[in-house]
Design an enzyme around this catalytic site. Structure first.
Site, PDB file in Angstrom:
ATOM      1  CG  LEU A  49      -6.500 159.994  29.542  1.00 14.57           C
ATOM      2  CD1 LEU A  49      -7.648 160.960  29.662  1.00 14.57           C
ATOM      3  CD2 LEU A  49      -5.397 160.581  28.684  1.00 14.57           C
ATOM      4  NE  ARG A  50      -4.862 154.741  37.492  1.00 15.60           N
ATOM      5  CZ  ARG A  50      -4.642 155.001  38.763  1.00 15.60           C
ATOM      6  NH1 ARG A  50      -5.344 155.896  39.384  1.00 15.60           N
ATOM      7  NH2 ARG A  50      -3.713 154.348  39.440  1.00 15.60           N
ATOM      8  N   GLY A  51      -1.678 157.004  33.305  1.00 11.82           N
ATOM      9  CA  GLY A  51      -0.237 157.008  33.108  1.00 11.82           C
ATOM     10  C   GLY A  51       0.275 158.410  32.852  1.00 11.82           C
TER      11      GLY A  51
END
Lengths: 582, 367
Positions: free
Chosen positions: B304-306
């Protein structure tokens, strides 16, 4: 006078007096503005040519400036500085030691054997040249030390060995010195230096230099920047307050031409073929003055483009294998057993050969000083006991270089090559952590080519592997010879080579390039034996539809693991190599 | 082995050391860096740096590209551009007086915190730095002189609340990379050596630059950077000429050149301040969140960092542009730098990550 890329300049019949004069001019320009111009790459072995140019430079430099020589293998503690052991022990408090870069401040630094400088070292020097100071953050010491110097990289590389790109890019002149000609009278250097900052640059000079750089296919913006600095220095030397066309032409010949990666488009038809250098040099009068400045600058650079520029651009790679002729030239310096990745320190006895971790030792001793000093008067101010000694530990180098030697002959060539290429890229894609490298040698027709020199860069690999030739006979012996050369070079660089030979084992071209299966097979076995003797780990992948007896023999002769893999695909291949390397 | 002038007199050395310990943020006088506002072209890199300056939580910028494209120039220029920040007086970690939860142990013990204005630190981590200077270690000077076990903060402490810049980040030694990875993830530096056990906050924006041709970056380190920009040498002649011209006038007279650009610099500085103030109020509509999720799914980015980085960067970009909410245009503007280094690698795919992001953006948002 100079050369582009990595190709070696062809030997010249007689030194061109105009080129020799340009080289002398380069020495004077550098002496006028060493920091602004960065320095020079001198591509030559030791000899009167190199010494002559250096003597000229030294004579032109201000008296009393630093003139330091540095080997390409200095450790960080000498390059950047650190804690001075002797002085620290004597004083009982940390005393900093300046590194070579800071010591060269205000003068010129000679980097000997510059082609052997590791990328990390080149990057350190480049960072210092950019900042004009050493950012010292070592051994508990934080300092900023001024370091404004000109760097002369003495490049003794043969064939495609060369000075690391980050350095080349920052050094204005790339020179293959000619025999020193009649010595010019030394110009008035003091006046030139005084005038330097006041010299004006007309807009069209900047435009002409930028335009010429584009026309010559030079991507880096440092090139036109350095060319402009050179033109300014030339104007200052000539006693002008404004850069004149001939200054720009000289800068183009010295700075831009050696960096050219392509030939500029041909000059308009009405012009004569490339003018003589002499003409370009002293052509302020006459027809050339009518031409736009940009054309004149470009002509000047074109006139001194090395012969066979384009041929040389591609040839570099192919010659790479030959550089590793086993003459031991580069050799034993790397043979120290104490190398590899630093892995902390340990307590231990300081015997010959062990590397003392100085700072850690002092740190270990430091807290005890007041206690140890208690009840003593005089004596050394720092009391270090045996239990304080800390030694450096190194992890044994684990980096391997997987050398793919691919049979690119015959009909299966395209398939084998593309699988090898896929395996190379797969290996590279997951080998960052171990810092492994991969190389690719193809053999076909009459000989072997290094298609990809050892690299850890996926970007570069993709570029080099874009178009691969295939077809022709099977010179197995030539492929093995080339591979052995590369494996030895890897060993010298402290890496562990791993040969991966992909072939169907049908050798039919002998070492001398003639056909004939029997001789070819004998030669191949002959070439395989030194590999076994040298103990190069190897894997022979037999790609023939049915396992070949000769391939098995060859594997035995070179001490390789034999792996029949008729349908070798990229994934299985890279898996096998990983297993072999583990 | 000669030592520095001034090292031999005890007073000289002691003075030098004490200035360093008391005001760890003091930067020695050097020539003024090239003004940020005067950098020609390279819009993507400049935007990414500004976005990181507005929202430090985005997680740093990695600049990859050709030689001589002004990578390090731009990062160093950022230092001079940033508006000063408030810090606890006398704190060697530069604690933020308004953020009580993140104070260091020393500040926590104080009854009253006096705030002073200090420049935002932009700390260079030079290649060849040793681990003790990076993480901090026993202060040898004080240990030798007084027999005191004192902690001497390293570069990570100095970079707290500021920027940590590593040029040629792909050439950094492995053991330093390991150290950085841990600190960058936890925002805290733990030092356990020479009988010292100390922890201090170390939250910084990591800025790295390098040339991928000189070696690849470790994937773990790549992942720590919020944004990744690729710089190319400008190819059009007028831009190239302008670069050379400005660089030359800077080299000739730093002071005059910087003075000439001061007005532009001040304007940019005000823009950053305004954007920081506006940031919390920038609206991210559900439509934009959905768009971001679609884009990440289309590209198959890991985790989910993107998505999070994409949204944050788009918000900071909107703030810089003076907008009040995030729309498609803002997502588009930061999609490449936020996502290109997060794509799952397929080594056999020739298309570059940037092309893949552009293609996905084009399919989703329309041409």
């Amino acid at each position: 006078m100079s050369q582009a890329g990595d190709g070696r300049a062809p030997p010249r019949a007689a030194p061109d007096p105009a080129v020799a004069a340009d080289q002398r001019a380069a020495a004077f320009l550098l002496a006028v503005d060493p920091v602004g111009l960065g320095g020079a790459v001198l591509r030559a072995g030791p000899g009167p040519e190199r010494d002559g140019w250096l003597a000229l430079l030294r004579a032109a430099l201000p008296l009393g400036g630093a003139w330091r020589r540095m080997p390409a293998s200095v450790p960080d503690s000498r390059l950047l500085g650190g804690l001075d052991l002797t002085a620290t022990l004597a004083a009982g408090r940390p005393v900093a030691e300046r590194g070579v870069l800071a010591e060269a401040d205000g003068g010129v630094l000679l980097l000997a054997m510059a082609e052997r400088a590791a990328p990390g070292m080149a990057a350190r020097i480049a960072a210092v040249m950019d900042a004009h100071e050493v950012a010292l953050e070592r051994d508990g010491i934080a300092r900023r030390l001024p370091a404004r110097f000109g760097l002369v990289a003495l490049d003794e590389g043969i064939e495609d060995e060369g000075v690391a790109q980050p350095l080349c890019d920052r050094l204005a002149f790339h020179i293959v010195p000619l025999p020193p000609g009649a010595p010019d009278a030394l110009p008035d250097m003091v006046a030139a230096r005084a005038r330097l900052n006041a010299v004006q640059v007309p807009d069209e000079v900047t435009e002409a230099l930028c335009g010429a750089a584009v026309a010559l296919g030079i991507a880096s913006l440092r090139a036109p920047m350095l060319a402009q600095r050179a033109a300014i220095a030339a104007a200052a030397l000539a006693g002008r307050d404004t850069v004149a066309p001939e200054d720009a032409a000289l800068a183009a010949r010295l700075v831009l031409a050696p960096r050219a990666t392509r030939l500029p488009e041909a000059p308009p038809a009405e012009e004569p073929p490339p003018p003589e250098q002499g003409e370009a040099r002293d052509a302020p009068k006459g027809e050339a003055t009518d031409a736009p400045l940009e054309d004149r600058v470009l002509d000047a650079a074109r006139a001194v483009l090395p012969e066979g520029l384009l041929a040389g651009l591609g040839a570099g790679l192919r010659d790479a294998a030959r550089r590793s002729s086993p003459d031991g030239r580069a050799g034993s310096r790397h043979a120290t057993p104490l190398r590899g990745r630093p892995a902390g320190t340990r307590q231990g006895e300081w015997r010959a050969g062990a590397r003392l971790a100085l700072v850690e030792t002092l740190r270990a001793a430091a807290p005890w000083q007041p206690i140890r000093r208690r009840g003593r008067t005089g004596g050394p101010r720092l009391l270090v006991k045996r239990e304080d000694i800390r030694l450096r530990r190194f992890e044994a180098p684990q980096e391997t270089t997987a050398i793919f030697v691919v049979d690119a002959s015959g009909s299966a060539a395209m398939h084998r090559l593309s699988e090898a290429k896929g395996a190379v890229e797969l290996l590279l894609a997951d080998c960052y952590v171990r810092r492994d490298k991969v190389a690719l040698i193809g053999f076909r027709g009459r000989g072997a080519d290094v298609l990809l020199p050892p690299t850890a860069s996926l970007v570069r690999a993709k570029r080099s592997l874009a178009g691969l030739p295939g077809g022709g006979g099977t010179p197995l012996a030539a492929g093995l010879d080339t591979a052995r050369g590369m494996a030895e070079a890897c060993r010298r660089a402290g890496r562990t080579p791993l040969l991966v030979l992909l072939t169907d084992g049908r050798a039919n071209v002998a070492r001398d390039g003639t056909g004939g299966r029997a001789q070819a097979e004998a030669d191949a076995l002959d070439a395989a034996k030194p590999l076994r003797i040298a103990g190069v780990p190897a894997l022979l992948v037999d790609t023939a539809p049915r396992p070949q007896a000769f391939a098995r023999d060859l594997a035995a002769a070179m001490g390789a693991r034999y792996l029949p893999l008729p349908m070798a695909d990229a994934a299985r291949l890279s898996g096998a190599v990983r297993d072999a390397a583990a | 082995m000669d030592s520095l002038p001034g090292d031999h007199g005890r007073g000289g050395e002691a003075a030098a050391v004490s200035t360093r310990t008391k005001t760890p943020r003091a930067r020695p006088a050097a020539r003024a860096p090239y003004p940020f506002a005067a950098i020609v072209a390279q819009e993507e890199m400049l935007r990414a740096l500004l976005v990181a300056a507005v929202d430090g939580s985005i997680g740093g910028v990695l600049v990859l590209g050709d030689r001589g494209t002004g990578k390090s120039t731009a990062v160093r220029a950022l230092a001079a551009l940033l508006p000063p920040m408030k810090a606890v007086e006398g704190c060697r970690f530069g604690c933020d007086p308004s953020d009580v939860a993140a104070l260091c142990d020393a500040c926590r013990g104080k009854a009253r915190l006096r705030a002073i204005e200090v420049p935002v630190p932009v700390v260079d981590l030079p290649l060849g730095a040793t681990e003790d200077r990076v993480a901090g270690a026993l202060d040898i000077e004080r240990a030798l002189a007084d027999g005191v076990k004192a902690f001497e903060p390293g570069l990570l402490a100095r970079a707290h609340r500021g920027f940590l810049y590593i040029d040629e980040v792909n050439l950094l030694e492995d053991h330093l990379v390991d150290l950085l990875l841990d600190v960058a993830a936890s925002g805290e530096n733990l030092v356990e050596r020479e009988g010292i056990s100390i922890r201090h906050p170390a939250r910084f924006v990591l800025v790295g630059s390098g040339n991928p041709e000189e070696g690849e970056l470790r994937p773990q380190l790549l992942d720590r950077f919020g944004l990744c920009v690729e710089v190319r040498t400008p190819t059009d002649l007028p831009t190239r000429i302008e670069v050379i011209r400005r660089r030359d006038s800077y080299e000739r007279d730093h002071a005059a050149f910087c003075a000439a650009w001061e007005k532009e610099q001040a304007k940019l500085r005000r823009r950053i301040l305004a954007a920081r103030a506006a940031l919390p109020a920038i609206e991210v509509p559900d439509a934009a969140l959905e768009r971001a999720a679609q884009l990440c799914m289309a590209l198959g980015t890991d985790g989910l960092r993107g998505e999070l980085t994409l949204i944050r960067a788009a918000r900071a970009h909107a703030a810089l542009e003076g907008l009040s909410s995030v729309g498609d245009a803002e997502l588009r503007a930061v999609a490449s730098p936020a996502l290109r280094h997060r794509l799952r690698r397929n080594p056999l795919d020739e298309t570059s990550s940037s092309t893949r992001v552009d293609r996905a953006v084009g399919e989703l948002f329309g041409p």
